[in-house]
Write a protein that holds these residues in place. Structure first.
Motif, PDB file in Angstrom:
ATOM      1  N   LEU A   1       7.116   7.623   8.666  1.00 49.60           N
ATOM      2  CA  LEU A   1       7.097   6.498   9.608  1.00 49.60           C
ATOM      3  C   LEU A   1       5.700   6.333  10.208  1.00 49.60           C
ATOM      4  O   LEU A   1       5.244   5.208  10.451  1.00 49.60           O
ATOM      5  CB  LEU A   1       8.124   6.722  10.717  1.00 49.60           C
ATOM      6  CG  LEU A   1       9.599   6.601  10.307  1.00 49.60           C
ATOM      7  CD1 LEU A   1      10.508   7.042  11.455  1.00 49.60           C
ATOM      8  CD2 LEU A   1       9.933   5.170   9.908  1.00 49.60           C
ATOM      9  N   LYS A   2       5.009   7.447  10.413  1.00 47.99           N
ATOM     10  CA  LYS A   2       3.641   7.369  10.933  1.00 47.99           C
ATOM     11  C   LYS A   2       2.707   6.764   9.897  1.00 47.99           C
ATOM     12  O   LYS A   2       1.823   5.957  10.220  1.00 47.99           O
ATOM     13  CB  LYS A   2       3.152   8.759  11.345  1.00 47.99           C
ATOM     14  CG  LYS A   2       1.784   8.742  12.021  1.00 47.99           C
ATOM     15  CD  LYS A   2       1.342  10.124  12.454  1.00 47.99           C
ATOM     16  CE  LYS A   2      -0.037  10.057  13.125  1.00 47.99           C
ATOM     17  NZ  LYS A   2      -0.517  11.402  13.517  1.00 47.99           N
ATOM     18  N   GLU A   3       2.912   7.139   8.630  1.00 45.07           N
ATOM     19  CA  GLU A   3       2.075   6.594   7.560  1.00 45.07           C
ATOM     20  C   GLU A   3       2.285   5.098   7.387  1.00 45.07           C
ATOM     21  O   GLU A   3       1.381   4.390   6.940  1.00 45.07           O
ATOM     22  CB  GLU A   3       2.394   7.337   6.255  1.00 45.07           C
ATOM     23  CG  GLU A   3       1.890   8.776   6.244  1.00 45.07           C
ATOM     24  CD  GLU A   3       2.371   9.570   5.039  1.00 45.07           C
ATOM     25  OE1 GLU A   3       1.826  10.661   4.800  1.00 45.07           O
ATOM     26  OE2 GLU A   3       3.303   9.095   4.351  1.00 45.07           O
ATOM     27  N   LYS A   4       3.478   4.613   7.754  1.00 47.06           N
ATOM     28  CA  LYS A   4       3.765   3.178   7.691  1.00 47.06           C
ATOM     29  C   LYS A   4       3.197   2.425   8.895  1.00 47.06           C
ATOM     30  O   LYS A   4       3.247   1.197   8.940  1.00 47.06           O
ATOM     31  CB  LYS A   4       5.269   2.943   7.625  1.00 47.06           C
ATOM     32  CG  LYS A   4       5.926   3.383   6.330  1.00 47.06           C
ATOM     33  CD  LYS A   4       7.437   3.187   6.384  1.00 47.06           C
ATOM     34  CE  LYS A   4       8.110   3.672   5.117  1.00 47.06           C
ATOM     35  NZ  LYS A   4       9.590   3.567   5.208  1.00 47.06           N
TER      36      LYS A   4
ATOM     37  N   LEU B   1      23.972   1.027  10.613  1.00 52.75           N
ATOM     38  CA  LEU B   1      24.019   0.818  12.053  1.00 52.75           C
ATOM     39  C   LEU B   1      22.688   0.266  12.536  1.00 52.75           C
ATOM     40  O   LEU B   1      21.634   0.621  12.012  1.00 52.75           O
ATOM     41  CB  LEU B   1      24.310   2.136  12.787  1.00 52.75           C
ATOM     42  CG  LEU B   1      25.582   2.901  12.403  1.00 52.75           C
ATOM     43  CD1 LEU B   1      25.658   4.206  13.193  1.00 52.75           C
ATOM     44  CD2 LEU B   1      26.816   2.063  12.660  1.00 52.75           C
ATOM     45  N   GLU B   2      22.741  -0.602  13.534  1.00 51.95           N
ATOM     46  CA  GLU B   2      21.523  -1.083  14.192  1.00 51.95           C
ATOM     47  C   GLU B   2      21.497  -0.518  15.599  1.00 51.95           C
ATOM     48  O   GLU B   2      22.455  -0.694  16.362  1.00 51.95           O
ATOM     49  CB  GLU B   2      21.485  -2.610  14.237  1.00 51.95           C
ATOM     50  CG  GLU B   2      20.164  -3.130  14.818  1.00 51.95           C
ATOM     51  CD  GLU B   2      20.067  -4.648  14.797  1.00 51.95           C
ATOM     52  OE1 GLU B   2      19.508  -5.190  13.830  1.00 51.95           O
ATOM     53  OE2 GLU B   2      20.580  -5.274  15.747  1.00 51.95           O
TER      54      GLU B   2
ATOM     55  N   LYS C   1      17.381   0.482  12.021  1.00 47.46           N
ATOM     56  CA  LYS C   1      18.545   0.389  11.141  1.00 47.46           C
ATOM     57  C   LYS C   1      18.687   1.709  10.389  1.00 47.46           C
ATOM     58  O   LYS C   1      17.735   2.167   9.751  1.00 47.46           O
ATOM     59  CB  LYS C   1      18.400  -0.761  10.142  1.00 47.46           C
ATOM     60  CG  LYS C   1      18.644  -2.129  10.744  1.00 47.46           C
ATOM     61  CD  LYS C   1      18.661  -3.214   9.681  1.00 47.46           C
ATOM     62  CE  LYS C   1      18.951  -4.587  10.302  1.00 47.46           C
ATOM     63  NZ  LYS C   1      18.970  -5.655   9.279  1.00 47.46           N
ATOM     64  N   ALA C   2      19.852   2.306  10.501  1.00 51.75           N
ATOM     65  CA  ALA C   2      20.113   3.580   9.845  1.00 51.75           C
ATOM     66  C   ALA C   2      21.324   3.450   8.929  1.00 51.75           C
ATOM     67  O   ALA C   2      22.386   3.008   9.363  1.00 51.75           O
ATOM     68  CB  ALA C   2      20.353   4.673  10.882  1.00 51.75           C
TER      69      ALA C   2
ATOM     70  N   ILE D   1      12.621   0.764  10.726  1.00 49.06           N
ATOM     71  CA  ILE D   1      12.319   0.330  12.093  1.00 49.06           C
ATOM     72  C   ILE D   1      11.519  -0.966  12.027  1.00 49.06           C
ATOM     73  O   ILE D   1      10.486  -1.037  11.344  1.00 49.06           O
ATOM     74  CB  ILE D   1      11.529   1.398  12.868  1.00 49.06           C
ATOM     75  CG1 ILE D   1      12.349   2.686  12.991  1.00 49.06           C
ATOM     76  CG2 ILE D   1      11.150   0.888  14.253  1.00 49.06           C
ATOM     77  CD1 ILE D   1      11.619   3.824  13.668  1.00 49.06           C
ATOM     78  N   ALA D   2      12.026  -1.982  12.732  1.00 49.92           N
ATOM     79  CA  ALA D   2      11.333  -3.277  12.773  1.00 49.92           C
ATOM     80  C   ALA D   2      11.780  -4.056  14.001  1.00 49.92           C
ATOM     81  O   ALA D   2      12.956  -3.999  14.395  1.00 49.92           O
ATOM     82  CB  ALA D   2      11.626  -4.075  11.510  1.00 49.92           C
TER      83      ALA D   2
END
Length: 249
Positions: A49-52, A166-167, A154-155, A148-149
């Motif tokens: 997630l950090k790399e994104k 799920l949101e 959203k998982a 994540i947006a």
């Protein structure tokens, strides 16, 4: 966004554990210890997630003995920016760990907490759910995909007979499933860099948390050994043995 990633030091999954002769627990003397595999997946997901560009800082946390620093250094070698060790020589049960993590959540104010769904030593599968309840945060357990947006998470999680998405609003708590990712190999340069990253040590008393055990282990024993297989002459004999000896039909 800051991410908090709790990691646990457990007996390595390749080691065959031995029960103590008095039945009080598992013998961990001279046994290889490593990071809980589910927590390793959690660290990997935080790094991705950090790399994104979604996450700005990753804080690894561990609760336990001094040797947990090795586990935290591994987390920082994977990609965590800094670490916090809640040092405690006493046995820490899931509720105590959840309370310690809640205190750290209040202190650090992370946008997301990612942790393994369970530890391979006690298999409790409780800490993430307890943390979410104590901190009044939305949760998604057994996550196999995370996105994540627009301030939402959203998982995708596995359920009996399929999956559901799920949101969640942030901040939130996620527990990781095996299918979420495959952790990267830790390289020697990153291991050397991890030695220079900051590691803070605090005590449970500093966080105002009582870690007194509330559950007592009465006995630990190995599973019964499987009996040797037998060959049968025909189907009728097989059915008879399954019905009268094994009593499974």
């Amino acid at each position: 966004m800051k991410v908090l990633v709790p990691v646990k030091r457990v007996v390595d999954y390749n080691v065959k554990v031995r029960v103590k002769s008095d039945g009080t627990g598992v013998d961990i003397a001279n046994v290889k210890m490593s990071m809980n595999p589910f927590d390793e997946i959690a660290v990997e997901e935080a790094v991705r997630l950090k790399e994104k560009g979604v996450v700005t800082e990753i804080v690894a946390v561990s609760c336990g003995v001094t040797q947990c620093q090795e586990t935290l250094r591994t987390a920082m070698a994977i990609g965590a920016d800094r670490a916090i060790l809640v040092e405690c020589a006493d046995e820490l049960q899931p509720l105590a760990v959840a309370k310690l993590l809640k205190a750290l959540v209040d202190k650090e104010q992370p946008g997301l907490v990612i942790l393994g769904k369970q530890a391979i030593d006690d298999d409790c599968n409780q800490t993430g759910q307890m943390l979410a309840a104590l901190a009044s945060l939305p949760q998604a357990t057994f996550a196999s995909k995370v996105e994540i947006a627009d301030g939402k998470l959203k998982a995708t999680r596995e359920i009996d007979g399929g999956s559901e998405t799920l949101e969640l609003s942030l901040p939130a708590v996620i527990t990781t499933d095996l299918r979420l990712n495959e952790p990267r190999y830790v390289t020697l340069p990153n291991i050397m860099k991890a030695k220079k990253k900051p590691l803070e040590i605090v005590k449970p008393a500093d966080l105002g948390v009582d870690v007194t055990p509330r559950i007592k282990t009465l006995k630990v024993s190995e599973p019964p050994k499987r009996g040797a297989g037998v060959k049968v002459a025909d189907v009728a004999t097989l059915v008879d043995k399954l019905k009268n000896e094994a009593k499974v039909i």
